[in-house]
Every structure is written in structure tokens, then in C-alpha cells.
Design an enzyme around this catalytic site. Structure first.
Site, short mmCIF file in Angstrom:
data_model
loop_
_atom_site.label_atom_id
_atom_site.label_comp_id
_atom_site.label_asym_id
_atom_site.label_seq_id
_atom_site.Cartn_x
_atom_site.Cartn_y
_atom_site.Cartn_z
N ALA B 225 0.87 -1.18 0.00
CA ALA B 225 0.00 0.00 0.00
C ALA B 225 0.91 1.23 0.00
O ALA B 225 1.35 1.70 1.04
CB ALA B 225 -0.89 -0.01 1.22
N ASP B 399 5.42 1.34 2.74
CA ASP B 399 4.28 0.42 2.68
C ASP B 399 3.37 0.75 3.86
O ASP B 399 3.66 0.40 5.00
CB ASP B 399 4.79 -1.03 2.76
CG ASP B 399 3.66 -2.04 2.56
OD1 ASP B 399 2.48 -1.63 2.62
OD2 ASP B 399 3.97 -3.23 2.36
N HIS B 400 2.28 1.43 3.56
CA HIS B 400 1.41 1.94 4.61
C HIS B 400 0.74 0.81 5.40
O HIS B 400 0.14 1.02 6.44
CB HIS B 400 0.33 2.84 3.99
CG HIS B 400 -0.16 3.93 4.92
ND1 HIS B 400 -0.11 3.81 6.29
CD2 HIS B 400 -0.71 5.14 4.66
CE1 HIS B 400 -0.61 4.91 6.83
NE2 HIS B 400 -0.98 5.73 5.87
N ARG B 401 0.86 -0.42 4.90
CA ARG B 401 0.26 -1.53 5.65
C ARG B 401 0.95 -1.68 7.01
O ARG B 401 0.33 -2.09 7.98
CB ARG B 401 0.38 -2.84 4.86
CG ARG B 401 -0.45 -2.87 3.59
CD ARG B 401 -0.25 -4.17 2.86
NE ARG B 401 1.17 -4.44 2.62
CZ ARG B 401 1.66 -5.61 2.25
NH1 ARG B 401 0.85 -6.64 2.09
NH2 ARG B 401 2.95 -5.77 2.04
N VAL B 403 3.74 0.71 7.92
CA VAL B 403 4.37 1.97 8.35
C VAL B 403 3.31 3.07 8.37
O VAL B 403 2.72 3.38 7.35
CB VAL B 403 5.50 2.37 7.38
CG1 VAL B 403 6.18 3.63 7.89
CG2 VAL B 403 6.50 1.24 7.23
#
Lengths: 438, 433
Positions: B225, B399-401, B403
Site C-alpha cells: 500500500a 508500505d502503509h500496511r 508503516v
């Protein structure tokens, strides 16, 4: 009065089409001159099965109970209460009729009990008014053909109003119903005779099953007299110098279409409404479903056609169904699905046939119902099963497994690897298919 | 006994390689560890050593041939007494586990574990390939007879349009498919020939490296993401410091990159989630103990990402030397699989070619990538006055999943603080208070 769809006739073609139409949002009116459910529900499929069950149970108690360890009664003193048997059948019919009405109501289908007359391709006259319809389905069914050999013969429709059953009924005609009726009387200890209007006795059946039926009727001491062997002496019917001994003739003739009253001209084929692959008649907007189109006399075929028509009206593409099981509620039952041996031969297909009797099947033995067999007809290349024939006490239900198999283009391999529970009569399916492996 | 040596899976997810050069001839005697063939894989050009001693009985494949992993490379008549692993004389099928099991042969063993981080983004290709296999093996809805017919006629039933309920493929569909495909063949072939001279398209087969880049980029975009942050930092201090250091240095001069690597290495210790990867299947986060910084490098063939191992433990000069070495190797296509595996974080200094801000694609399954744009002379405000400044633009994707935005901001603040005031690198080097 404007409707998307007017259906004339409320038998298995009409009422099923009506429910489907209602479900898919068509403003629908069903018109029937008599009872909801048509012949099938009111004096066909359901009531005949009900009285057949009564007769089967009667026979079973009378001739089989002692073997099963049931005693304390005089088998010869057993009485068949015809009035009660009819009452039972009527209560079943009523319940089912109410079920149909409920489903119609639930799906917004309107019902009118009246004679209907088609006055134009988009207009039906009933109950002294003109009803407009975008589409019309004729589902008026069929009835046994008129006969003139027996002036006093009664129609099936009136059979259930008999106060007393005849002792020596003469069944005139052809088809599954004649076999069922003959055995019905025979099981009750009456002496039926069949005057057959043609052979084979049951059209469309595999020769092998026809042969089985003849054997079985012989065993039941039911004689089949071909109509052409009948002669008249002094106004009385004779067969080979013997006067015909009967007290009541019942018309079980092959059926003919019941056409609705109409002002328009529909193209016919052998007296039936001619239809195309979508069951469209020669007049745009008018369809014909069920017996009236002459394609099949089977209730389930009629229902399938009814649904197909609604799909067509709604623009839904559906493959036409062709595999209709032929079920006969004889003793034991007979069921057939798919191609017969004669049809395989005619199509020039390479095929094999495997058959296995029920006499080694545990469940059948415990039920005292080990008469019968399952017969598989399959082509030799992929071993796709193309035809299934069953004689068994519960053949009419067993055939459903074959229905799925044929619908999914199954092979003997698929049938053989399908685990069938033990003990069941259906195990014979697995056993016979294993015979058909390489 | 004869031993068929199959092209081993020398890196996770490697599928095929091209034969560049044969080192052995039929009948030649070889020792275990001798190079057999030079192969170009989607990662590198590498020599494949022999796992056995013996005599070459047969060679499979000519120069330029593409060999799938698991396909036979050579047949070796092994010396008496030596244990043989297999005597199969038939060409091996793909996906042989035997080849993978061949640990213990020095070089093969090394290559076998190599593979990740070769290109941007790269690594665990195995995951993607597993998915592809699964998709293919998923049974299409079809009747038994349709399956039998398709098999007999050599039709891939997955390509047949089913017209039955729920798209089930029936025997009719197979019949139609056959006649249909014949018709297509007749109609389309001449069309293509006609079209070619008019439009003058050139059809160039993908190189191994391009295939890998394409696959990895797509995998990253499909799985991670992506969330990106951009910022600017005034680096006059860094510019001066670097010039002063370089004035004293013999040999390799420092670029800005060692400073950036250093700052990031220090910050990663404080923000370990940026040096981690999400193991979604097992519902866990894998925190990497080493800080191995991948450096995206542009080459004529495509993007490669050599990895500076344990960057946090190396001096600026050591980093500079390693960068220079990698740059040389990348240019001459001499990077080994070893040079490119095990990356935990990636830096792309796209600004060295051009560009101010960018949205870099994460080197999946890493959780972050740091991009550096070109340093420009720009007016900045210092002590309430507009003065000339050196401004470095940075662009970072995470990776917003795993972080969160706050975490990136804190990480960036820390990194940028050190880049604005490079003396802080000294202060934080080796650990914070």
C-alpha cells in the site's frame, strides 16, 4: 386491464411459468376454467400417485406383512376403503393447490377462474371483459383422445368420483397411465384387462423396458389385447371367440391437445400448436407450453418449458432442456432418462450397455424390494453416460442421480468414483458403473 | 552411473536462463566445482559449476537456448564409487526438487541462496511464482467429457469459453473452440502480416532483466500500500562539509550518497519498522537485524540494485569505496547474485540524472524506499532573511500496511536533521543516548 403476460391454463406449465413471471416482475394473470394445478394436480400426477400408494400398501400388508413378522390379522379380511383413499388424495391436492395460490400471491400473480378466448394476438376475452396482454402463453394441456369403441367408457377426470371401484375394469388406450391403472386394480385383487390401441404399450420407452413390462404384466396375469383383434358379434365385443368380460371401460387413450377458444389462426402440427425452439407459436407474442405443443406429455417437461418461455420474454438466454426423465409409478417403478438403445443405434454411435440387478443389493433385500435393475448406456470413447434405465421400487427417485450425471456430461468413471452410502439401493449405480470401466 | 545435472534453481523464483557459453565438450573429463556453462539469468550472468566429477556424456542445449529451471544441462558419467544422486536418463521435468536439494557444492550452494534484491524492486520472487502456479492449477469449471475431449485434442481448457451454467465448459464448447481457433488462425495471420509494414512496429522480445523488472514492479504495486512523502532540506552545511572532507581525501572522493546512507542507517535503528517486511500470510512483521542498503543503479540493460551490507557499521570512506566498486561492476555487468541479495532498505538517487520529486516504487517486500532529487540553488529563509541556499528534495515511499504516517514523518525529521547538520552524524553514530 393490461398485463405483461396472460397465461391460459394453470397446470404444471402455466402455474410454474406464472410464478417465474411474477418473480421477474412481469404483471401476470393466470386464467383457468377449472381448478388450479390443472390435470397434473387434480386428476393426474398427484391423485393417481396417492391412490397407487394406497394400493401398494394394501398389497404389501396383504401379501407381505406376515413375511416381515407382522401378524394378528386376517389377510383375507383386509378391506380397501376406496372412499378414504380418495379423501386422502383430495386433501393432498387441496394442500398443494393452496401452495400454488400462496406462491402466486407472494409473487404478485393474479388468477381468474373463467373460460378464456383469444380474440387477437394481444387480447384475451374472459369473464365478459377484454384483457390486454403483451404476451400470451397457451398452457391448456391435453386430454385422452375421444374413442368410440366403448360407448359407456368413463373419462379419467371422472374416475375419482366413482362411488365404487369396478371389479373387472377394461382399460382402453396406451401409455404409462394404462400400466399404472392396470396394476392399481391388480394390486387390489381386481381383474383388469388392457385393450391396447397400439404397440409398444408405452411410447418412447426402450425396448428392453417394454419387454420387462410385458413380462411383469404376464406375471400379474393382466392380459393385453390389441385393439385390432377385437371383433363384434351381435353388437357385443369379442376377442378370439370370447366375449369381453368387463364391467367398466376407462378411457386411457393417448392424449390430444386441448386448444383454447380463439379468433386467430395458429399453425398446428398433428393437432398440436406448432412451436419453435423458444416455444413461440406462429403468431408473434403467443407461446405454447406443455402438452398443448405436443413436445412431451410430462409435467416436468411442461414446467421446464414454462420457465424457458419466461426467460425468453425477459431476454435471458437459456439452453433448452432435453433430458426429461420418463417416470412410471408402476410396481416396481420404472424410470428412463436420456437415449434409448434404438436411438443410439440410429445415431450410429458406438456404445456399451451395462446392467446390474438389485437382487444382490442389501438394502433392496431388507426392504423386500429386490426386483429390478439399473442399466447404463454409454458411448465407448469417453464413456459418457447417455442413457439410464431403472426398474426399482424407488426408481422414480433414483433416476435423479442420473439426471445430474447427464446434465453435467458425466462418464462412468465419475459415477464409479462417487462414493455411494452403504446400504442403499443407489449403490447399484456405483457397482454397475464399475462394470463399465475399461 | 550416469548423472543428469539439471539447471538448478539458483535463486528464489528464477525460472530460466540463456546459455551464453559452454566450457565443456562431450567426452571431456571434469571435476566437481568446474564451470560447465555460462548462463544469463534474469539476475546476472553467472557460471554454473558441476556438482560431480566425471566425464561429460552429453550436453543439452546450444548457445542462445533458453533453459528452464529443472531442465537437463549435462549428463555426466560419474566416477566409480562416487555417490550418485540420480541416474535418470530422461530429460528432467521442470520444478525438480532434486536440483534444489543439491546443497553442499560450494558454488551452487552459494548461488542457490542468492537471488534477492537484484533489481528494483526485487527479492522473494518465489512468492509471485507460487501464486502464478496456483492460478494455473485452479480447475476451470468443465464437464468430465469436455475435459477428456480437450485433453485428447490438445486444447488448453482454460482458454475455452464455457457457455454452461456459471461458465461451465461443455463438450459443445470444446467443439466450437476447435473450429473457432482454426478460423482465427486463418483470419488473423494474414492480417498481422499486412499490418506490419504499414505501422512499422518493432517487436523486441523482453530481456531477462526487463522481465524481472516488470514483474517486480508490478508485484510491488499490487501488494504494497504505497504512501509517499516529499520534503526539501537545506544542505549548505553538508555541501561545505563534503567539500572540506574531499579536500583532505586521497583516492575515492565522497559523493552525497555515503552521507545519506549513514543518516538513514542511524535512523533505521531508531525506526526498525522501516527496516522490516510484512509477512502477511503468517500475520507477522519480520524485523531485519542487519541494515543492508540497496542502491538503485541505472545501467544500459536496466535497473540493478547492489546492496551495501551492514551499512551502519561502515565508515563514509568505506561506503564511498563500495559504491564506486558497485558502479563499476554494474556498468560491466559483473555484479554477482551475492552483491544483490539481502537488501533491507533501498535508496534511489534519481537526482543524479534528473528530477526533483518522484514517487519511488518500493523494493518489495521491503517496507520503504528513499529517493534523492537533484540539489538545487534556491532562495531560503534564514534568520528572517531570504538568502541563497542549497536545497535537496527528497521523496520517500513506504508500505502503509505496516508503516504509519507519523512514523515516516519522525524518521524523515531525524534523517533530514542529520543531513542539514552533518556533524550530528558523529553525535549519533554508534547509538543514541
Amino acid at each position: 386491464m393490461n398485463y405483461d403476460l396472460v397465461i391460459i391454463g394453470s397446470g404444471p406449465a402455466g402455474y410454474v411459468a406464472a410464478i417465474k413471471a411474477g418473480q421477474t416482475g412481469l404483471k401476470t394473470l393466470v386464467i383457468d376454467r377449472k381448478y388450479i394445478g390443472g390435470m397434473c394436480l387434480n386428476w393426474g400426477c398427484i391423485p393417481t400417485k396417492s391412490i397407487l400408494e394406497s394400493a401398494k400398501l394394501f398389497k404389501r400388508i396383504k401379501h407381505g406383512a406376515s413375511e416381515f413378522g407382522i401378524s394378528g390379522f386376517d389377510p383375507d379380511g383386509l378391506v380397501f376403503d376406496w372412499a378414504q383413499a380418495v379423501k386422502r388424495s383430495k386433501s393432498i391436492v387441496q394442500k398443494l393447490g393452496r401452495g400454488i395460490e400462496y406462491l402466486w400471491k407472494k409473487n404478485g400473480v393474479e388468477y381468474l377462474q373463467a373460460e378464456a378466448r383469444i380474440v387477437s394476438p394481444t387480447e384475451v376475452e374472459a369473464d365478459n371483459r377484454i384483457i390486454s396482454a403483451k404476451n400470451i402463453i397457451i398452457a391448456t394441456g391435453s386430454k385422452p383422445r375421444q374413442q368410440n369403441s366403448f360407448s359407456d367408457a368413463m373419462e379419467l377426470e371422472d374416475f375419482f368420483s366413482l362411488e365404487q371401484l369396478p371389479e373387472k375394469p377394461l382399460l382402453f388406450g396406451r401409455g404409462a397411465i394404462i400400466l399404472e391403472f392396470a396394476q392399481f386394480f391388480s394390486m387390489l385383487g381386481k381383474k383388469p384387462i388392457i385393450v391396447s390401441t397400439g404397440l409398444p404399450l408405452i411410447p418412447k420407452l426402450d425396448d428392453y423396458l417394454e419387454a420387462y413390462i410385458n413380462k411383469r404384466l404376464k406375471k400379474d396375469k393382466i392380459s393385453i389385447i390389441p385393439q385390432e383383434e377385437l371383433g363384434t358379434i351381435d353388437g357385443k365385443l369379442y376377442h378370439k371367440d370370447q366375449p369381453l368380460d368387463y364391467d367398466r371401460a376407462i378411457n386411457c387413450n393417448l392424449r390430444e391437445a386441448v386448444l383454447p377458444d380463439m379468433n386467430i389462426e395458429l399453425e398446428l402440427r398433428d393437432g398440436y400448436i406448432k412451436t419453435d425452439e423458444h416455444y413461440r407459436s406462429s403468431v408473434p407474442g403467443i407461446y405454447a407450453a406443455g402438452d398443448v405443443n405436443g413436445i412431451s406429455y410430462l409435467a416436468h417437461a411442461a414446467s421446464a418449458q414454462g420457465v424457458a418461455i419466461i426467460n425468453h420474454i425477459n431476454g435471458v438466454v437459456s439452453e433448452p432442456q432435453t433430458n426429461y426423465p420418463i417416470n412410471i409409478y408402476s410396481d416396481p417403478e420404472i424410470a428412463q432418462l436420456g437415449l434409448t438403445e434404438a436411438e443410439l443405434k440410429a445415431a450410429g454411435r458406438e456404445y456399451q450397455i451395462k446392467e446390474m440387478g438389485l437382487n444382490a443389493n442389501g438394502k433392496a433385500m431388507t426392504e423386500g424390494a429386490s426386483e429390478g435393475f439399473i442399466r447404463l448406456l454409454f458411448e465407448t470413447k469417453y464413456r459418457q453416460v447417455l442413457g439410464v434405465q431403472i426398474v426399482a421400487a424407488n426408481a422414480t427417485d433414483l433416476i435423479s442421480e442420473a439426471g445430474v450425471l447427464l446434465e453435467l456430461e458425466g462418464t462412468v468413471y465419475d459415477l464409479a468414483r462417487t462414493v455411494h452410502a452403504h446400504p442403499t439401493i443407489a449403490e447399484v449405480f456405483m457397482d454397475v458403473s464399475q462394470e463399465g470401466l475399461d | 552411473m550416469n548423472y543428469v545435472f539439471k539447471f538448478p534453481d539458483i535463486g528464489e523464483g528464477l525460472e530460466e536462463g540463456k546459455i551464453i557459453e559452454w566450457y565443456v565438450e562431450k567426452g571431456q573429463s571434469i571435476s566437481s566445482g568446474d564451470a560447465l556453462v555460462k548462463m544469463e539469468t534474469d539476475k546476472v550472468v553467472t557460471d554454473i559449476p558441476s556438482p560431480k566429477s566425471g566425464i561429460i556424456v552429453q550436453r543439452f542445449g546450444a548457445i542462445g537456448d533458453t533453459v528452464k529451471v529443472g531442465n537437463a544441462l549435462v549428463e555426466i558419467e560419474t566416477e566409480a564409487g562416487e555417490a550418485t544422486m540420480a541416474s535418470a536418463s530422461e530429460p528432467a521435468k521442470a520444478n525438480s526438487t532434486e536440483a534444489i536439494d543439491e546443497k553442499g557444492f560450494g558454488v551452487v550452494g552459494t548461488i542457490e541462496v542468492a537471488g534477492d534484491g537484484a533489481y528494483l524492486p526485487s527479492s522473494n520472487e518465489g512468492i509471485a511464482i507460487e501464486q502464478i502456479v496456483q492460478t494455473k492449477s485452479q480447475k476451470v469449471l468443465a464437464t468430465p467429457v469436455a475435459r477428456a475431449m480437450a485433453k485428447e485434442r490438445g486444447i488448453d481448457i482454460n482458454l475455452v469459453t464455457g457457455t454452461g451454467p456459471a461458465g461451465r465448459v461443455t463438450s459443445k464448447d470444446i467443439e466450437k473452440h476447435r473450429s473457432g481457433s482454426e478460423a482465427v488462425g486463418l483470419v488473423q495471420t494474414p492480417k498481422m502480416q499486412d499490418a506490419a509494414p504499414q505501422t512499422e512496429h518493432e517487436f523486441v522480445p523482453l530481456t531477462q532483466i526487463r522481465k524481472t523488472i516488470a514483474k517486480n514492479m508490478l508485484r510491488s504495486k499490487q501488494n504494497a500500500a504505497h504512501m509517499s512523502v516529499m520534503d526539501e532540506i537545506e544542505v549548505s552545511e553538508l555541501v561545505t562539509t563534503r567539500a572540506r572532507i574531499n579536500a583532505k581525501l586521497q583516492g575515492t572522493k565522497l559523493s552525497y550518497l555515503p552521507f545519506i546512507i549513514k543518516a538513514i542507517s542511524i535512523a533505521l535503528k531508531k525506526h526498525p519498522v522501516l527496516n522490516a517486511e510484512l509477512d502477511f500470510d503468517n500475520e507477522r512483521i519480520i524485523y531485519k537485524k542487519s541494515i543492508n542498503i540497496g542502491l538503485a543503479m541505472d545501467t544500459d540493460d536496466g535497473l540493478v540494485v547492489p546492496v551495501v551490507r551492514d551499512a551502519d557499521r561502515k565508515s563514509l570512506i568505506q561506503l564511498a569505496d563500495e559504491i564506486a566498486l558497485f558502479a563499476d561492476k554494474a556498468k560491466s555487468r559483473k555484479l554477482s547474485l551475492d552483491d544483490m541479495r539481502d537488501g533491507t532498505f533501498t535508496i534511489t538517487s534519481y537526482g543524479s540524472i534528473g528530477g526533483y520529486f518522484a514517487v519511488p516504487v518500493i523494493n518489495y517486500p521491503q517496507s520503504a524506499i528513499f529517493g534523492v532529487g537533484r540539489i538545487s540553488d534556491k532562495p531560503v529563509i534564514k534568520d528572517n532573511a531570504v538568502v541563497p541556499g542549497k536545497v535537496m528534495p527528497i521523496s520517500m515511499s513506504v508500505d502503509h500496511r505496516i508503516v504509519d504516517g507519523g512514523e515516516v514523518a519522525r524518521f524523515l525529521n531525524f534523517v533530514l536533521e542529520m543531513l542539514a547538520e552533518p556533524m550530528l552524524l558523529l553525535a549519533y553514530e554508534g547509538g543514541e543516548r
